[in-house]
Design a protein around this motif. Structure first.
Motif, mmCIF file in Angstrom:
data_model
loop_
_atom_site.group_PDB
_atom_site.id
_atom_site.type_symbol
_atom_site.label_atom_id
_atom_site.label_comp_id
_atom_site.label_asym_id
_atom_site.label_seq_id
_atom_site.Cartn_x
_atom_site.Cartn_y
_atom_site.Cartn_z
ATOM 1 N N ARG A 147 0.827 -1.204 0.000
ATOM 2 C CA ARG A 147 0.000 0.000 0.000
ATOM 3 C C ARG A 147 0.865 1.259 0.000
ATOM 4 O O ARG A 147 1.869 1.346 0.703
ATOM 5 C CB ARG A 147 -0.919 0.000 1.227
ATOM 6 C CG ARG A 147 -1.908 1.165 1.256
ATOM 7 C CD ARG A 147 -2.767 1.135 2.509
ATOM 8 N NE ARG A 147 -3.582 -0.067 2.598
ATOM 9 C CZ ARG A 147 -4.733 -0.236 1.967
ATOM 10 N NH1 ARG A 147 -5.196 0.737 1.180
ATOM 11 N NH2 ARG A 147 -5.425 -1.357 2.104
ATOM 12 N N GLY A 148 0.446 2.246 -0.778
ATOM 13 C CA GLY A 148 1.137 3.524 -0.819
ATOM 14 C C GLY A 148 2.307 3.586 -1.765
ATOM 15 O O GLY A 148 2.974 4.613 -1.857
ATOM 16 N N THR A 149 2.577 2.498 -2.497
ATOM 17 C CA THR A 149 3.680 2.487 -3.457
ATOM 18 C C THR A 149 3.117 2.279 -4.852
ATOM 19 O O THR A 149 2.038 1.698 -5.026
ATOM 20 C CB THR A 149 4.684 1.365 -3.149
ATOM 21 O OG1 THR A 149 4.025 0.098 -3.303
ATOM 22 C CG2 THR A 149 5.196 1.495 -1.719
ATOM 23 N N PRO A 150 3.822 2.720 -5.907
ATOM 24 C CA PRO A 150 3.341 2.503 -7.284
ATOM 25 C C PRO A 150 3.384 1.025 -7.649
ATOM 26 O O PRO A 150 4.322 0.312 -7.282
ATOM 27 C CB PRO A 150 4.327 3.316 -8.137
ATOM 28 C CG PRO A 150 5.005 4.252 -7.192
ATOM 29 C CD PRO A 150 5.040 3.553 -5.869
ATOM 30 N N LEU A 151 2.376 0.576 -8.391
ATOM 31 C CA LEU A 151 2.345 -0.809 -8.836
ATOM 32 C C LEU A 151 3.569 -1.134 -9.683
ATOM 33 O O LEU A 151 4.117 -2.236 -9.602
ATOM 34 C CB LEU A 151 1.060 -1.073 -9.635
ATOM 35 C CG LEU A 151 0.935 -2.441 -10.311
ATOM 36 C CD1 LEU A 151 1.033 -3.570 -9.291
ATOM 37 C CD2 LEU A 151 -0.376 -2.537 -11.084
ATOM 38 N N ALA A 152 4.031 -0.168 -10.474
ATOM 39 C CA ALA A 152 5.177 -0.399 -11.360
ATOM 40 C C ALA A 152 6.448 -0.730 -10.574
ATOM 41 O O ALA A 152 7.362 -1.363 -11.111
ATOM 42 C CB ALA A 152 5.404 0.818 -12.243
ATOM 43 N N GLU A 153 6.509 -0.295 -9.309
ATOM 44 C CA GLU A 153 7.696 -0.556 -8.494
ATOM 45 C C GLU A 153 7.537 -1.776 -7.598
ATOM 46 O O GLU A 153 8.459 -2.132 -6.861
ATOM 47 C CB GLU A 153 8.002 0.679 -7.642
ATOM 48 C CG GLU A 153 8.350 1.915 -8.456
ATOM 49 C CD GLU A 153 8.605 3.136 -7.595
ATOM 50 O OE1 GLU A 153 8.651 2.973 -6.342
ATOM 51 O OE2 GLU A 153 8.762 4.247 -8.142
ATOM 52 N N ALA A 154 6.377 -2.414 -7.622
ATOM 53 C CA ALA A 154 6.159 -3.597 -6.793
ATOM 54 C C ALA A 154 7.049 -4.736 -7.273
ATOM 55 O O ALA A 154 7.153 -4.977 -8.477
ATOM 56 C CB ALA A 154 4.696 -4.011 -6.836
ATOM 57 N N PRO A 155 7.700 -5.460 -6.362
ATOM 58 C CA PRO A 155 8.606 -6.532 -6.775
ATOM 59 C C PRO A 155 7.854 -7.718 -7.386
ATOM 60 O O PRO A 155 6.785 -8.100 -6.914
ATOM 61 C CB PRO A 155 9.300 -6.943 -5.476
ATOM 62 C CG PRO A 155 8.359 -6.521 -4.393
ATOM 63 C CD PRO A 155 7.684 -5.289 -4.890
ATOM 64 N N GLU A 156 8.437 -8.269 -8.436
ATOM 65 C CA GLU A 156 7.879 -9.459 -9.069
ATOM 66 C C GLU A 156 8.258 -10.670 -8.231
ATOM 67 O O GLU A 156 9.426 -10.891 -7.940
ATOM 68 C CB GLU A 156 8.427 -9.589 -10.486
ATOM 69 C CG GLU A 156 7.892 -10.767 -11.274
ATOM 70 C CD GLU A 156 8.505 -10.845 -12.661
ATOM 71 O OE1 GLU A 156 9.223 -11.844 -12.939
ATOM 72 O OE2 GLU A 156 8.291 -9.900 -13.453
ATOM 73 N N VAL A 157 7.260 -11.478 -7.837
ATOM 74 C CA VAL A 157 7.520 -12.628 -6.976
ATOM 75 C C VAL A 157 7.251 -13.963 -7.663
ATOM 76 O O VAL A 157 7.571 -15.017 -7.116
ATOM 77 C CB VAL A 157 6.684 -12.532 -5.678
ATOM 78 C CG1 VAL A 157 7.146 -11.360 -4.825
ATOM 79 C CG2 VAL A 157 5.194 -12.417 -5.987
ATOM 80 N N PHE A 158 6.647 -13.909 -8.853
ATOM 81 C CA PHE A 158 6.358 -15.156 -9.564
ATOM 82 C C PHE A 158 6.153 -14.831 -11.026
ATOM 83 O O PHE A 158 5.609 -13.773 -11.367
ATOM 84 C CB PHE A 158 5.102 -15.812 -8.992
ATOM 85 C CG PHE A 158 4.806 -17.179 -9.539
ATOM 86 C CD1 PHE A 158 5.625 -18.261 -9.260
ATOM 87 C CD2 PHE A 158 3.680 -17.389 -10.339
ATOM 88 C CE1 PHE A 158 5.338 -19.521 -9.758
ATOM 89 C CE2 PHE A 158 3.387 -18.646 -10.842
ATOM 90 C CZ PHE A 158 4.224 -19.711 -10.550
#
Length: 509
Positions: free
Chosen positions: A211-222
């Motif tokens: 929450r509160g962060t851009p989706l584009a910066e979310a880490p890829e986990v799979f």
């Protein structure tokens, strides 16, 4: 057929299709062609008899006197409801006390018709994922006009409003799912730019979005391969067994399931790709679609196997066979309660229920018994079961429906030994036609290769001689045709002296 359609026959020599222009379904020419043929059909079919039948059928279809199906989330029962006044539907909830009453009081959470009008978008409900264990937020999916691509918005179940700065997924094929109990992390499987979708147009990657962060910066986990079908993720909220589950869907009937350990390592549940996998508490269930050889033993396709998850991940391959198919019997569904596993099987496309109780300690065997329903449940009806709260209760939703038996919904409680402790009927649908003098029987037809195909026959009791008969059958996608109450078939056919037959083609399972 009219003269103009007779002049356009589809060629069999590989030549151009003269009807290809109809592929553009919203083109003025295509709509005009359809309108013309509709006019021809109306002229020939809409008679006084047709209008009487239409009025009777519409009374059934427009009836609001139907069972509101519910799911339990926390202390509430949630329902999605549509009727003539709410074509797009209402997402609403009530309490157990109110649901037991003849006229439950519903708290409307979201009016899709009002939302569609306010936003000027033809929204279609695609479901909601409620956060556990707080049950105060939900991830609501909405589709534009019913398309596969949809959006997701975070919804506050206390204020009954969308969260202004909450999680939002833009329109695409994919999903958002809660990733932990805090409500501040979700799994995002969606279009985030180049390389994030498979060649089939579904999500190729899963990101863990804070929450509160851009989706584009979310880490890829799979992630899966581009030529796979899709990637998916979910969090298991079962108390004491919290874990992340990832799925690599290779094709519609081929997938691989992974569990993520505390270290972050993904552990593959190494079963056949065609098998269906379920992880519940300490147990792994494997439903096979094809034969599986493990060491010197071969498990038959259609079987249901069980093993402790930890033992399986440690390399053990000792399975308990909970169900093995026969030429006449197949597995329909399973439902976990807090202490039991209930199997719903079909024997010649008629339901049978069994209760299996896992062993209390190592070395003990699974206990099993037939689930004997009350005598008022008629024969040759369809019986469906699902868990109400598998984390805390040994209770089941029990739905019964038959060709001549209006649908009933009950709450079934299991005793510690797996027997029926109580059955509380909650709701029943109305009867739309007089079934007096009608009966349901089951018969078999032998096909050219010797296969005995079961079929249900509904019609006048002890009918003498040939009867006008409507025959229906379907057997694709592992979906059997089972007894079900239909006010339209009853009014439009059975009540007028017709006989109705439903064939269990392809074995029905």
């Amino acid at each position: 057929m009219t003269t103009d359609s007779q002049a356009h026959e589809i060629p069999t020599d590989g030549g151009p299709d003269p009807f290809e222009w109809l592929e553009d379904v919203e083109a003025p020419e295509a709509l005009a062609w359809v309108g013309h043929h509709n006019d021809v059909a109306r002229e020939r079919l809409v008679t006084d008899r047709f209008r009487r039948l239409e009025a009777e059928v519409l009374e059934v279809l427009d009836s609001t006197d139907k069972i509101p199906g519910v799911v339990q989330r926390g202390s509430y029962l949630y329902n999605f409801w549509t009727d003539a006044d709410h074509e797009r539907g209402l997402w609403r909830r009530t309490t157990w006390e109110s649901y037991r009453s003849e006229e439950p009081e519903w708290e409307v959470l979201l009016d899709i018709d009002e939302l569609a009008e306010r936003e000027g978008v033809n929204w279609v409900w695609h479901g909601a994922h409620v956060l556990r264990p707080s049950h105060d937020r939900a991830l609501v999916a909405l589709s534009r006009g019913g398309a596969d691509a949809d959006i997701t918005r975070e919804f506050d179940l206390v204020t009954k409003t969308f969260v202004a700065d909450g999680f939002t997924r833009e329109e695409a094929k994919g999903s958002l799912r809660w990733a932990d109990e805090s409500g501040n992390v979700v799994f995002a499987a969606t279009d985030v730019g180049e390389g994030s979708m498979t060649n089939s147009g579904y999500p190729r990657t899963v990101r863990r979005w804070q929450r509160g962060t851009p989706l584009a910066e979310a880490p890829e986990v799979f992630a899966v391969a581009e030529d796979d079908l899709l990637a998916a993720a979910a969090h298991d909220f079962t108390p004491g067994f919290s874990r992340d589950v990832f799925v690599r869907a290779i094709a519609f009937y081929s997938s691989r399931t992974y569990l993520r350990e505390a270290s972050g390592e993904l552990r593959h549940l190494a079963v056949p790709d065609s098998a269906e996998v379920d992880v519940h508490r300490e147990w792994l269930l494997v439903e096979l679609r094809e034969d599986w050889q493990v060491g010197s033993r071969t498990y038959a396709g259609g079987s249901l196997l069980a093993a402790p998850v930890d033992d399986f991940l440690s390399g053990a391959r000792d399975f308990e066979v909970l169900f093995a198919p026969t030429p006449e019997t197949s597995l329909v569904a399973v439902a976990w309660t807090r202490h039991h596993l209930v199997l719903n099987t079909l024997h010649h496309v008629t339901n049978r229920l069994n209760v299996l109780t896992p062993p209390d300690s190592a070395g003990d065997a699974w206990r099993r018994r037939d689930l004997v329903l009350p005598a008022q449940v008629p024969a040759l009806t369809t019986i469906a079961i699902s868990a109400i709260d598998p984390d805390a209760e040994d209770t089941l939703w029990l739905t019964v429906s038959g060709f001549l038996t209006p649908t009933t919904l009950s709450r079934l409680t299991l005793a510690d030994d797996g027997t029926v402790a109580s059955v509380e009927e909650l709701k029943s649908a109305p009867a739309f036609f007089d079934a007096t003098g009608l009966e349901v029987t089951q018969h078999f037809a032998t096909s050219a290769d010797g296969t005995r195909v079961p079929y249900f026959q509904v019609g006048p009791r002890a009918a003498d001689g040939p009867q006008p008969t409507l025959l229906s059958g379907y057997g694709g996608f592992e979906i059997p045709r089972l007894p079900a109450y239909s006010g339209t078939v009853g009014r439009g056919w059975l009540a007028r002296g017709g006989t109705y037959v439903v064939a269990g083609i392809r074995g029905g399972g």
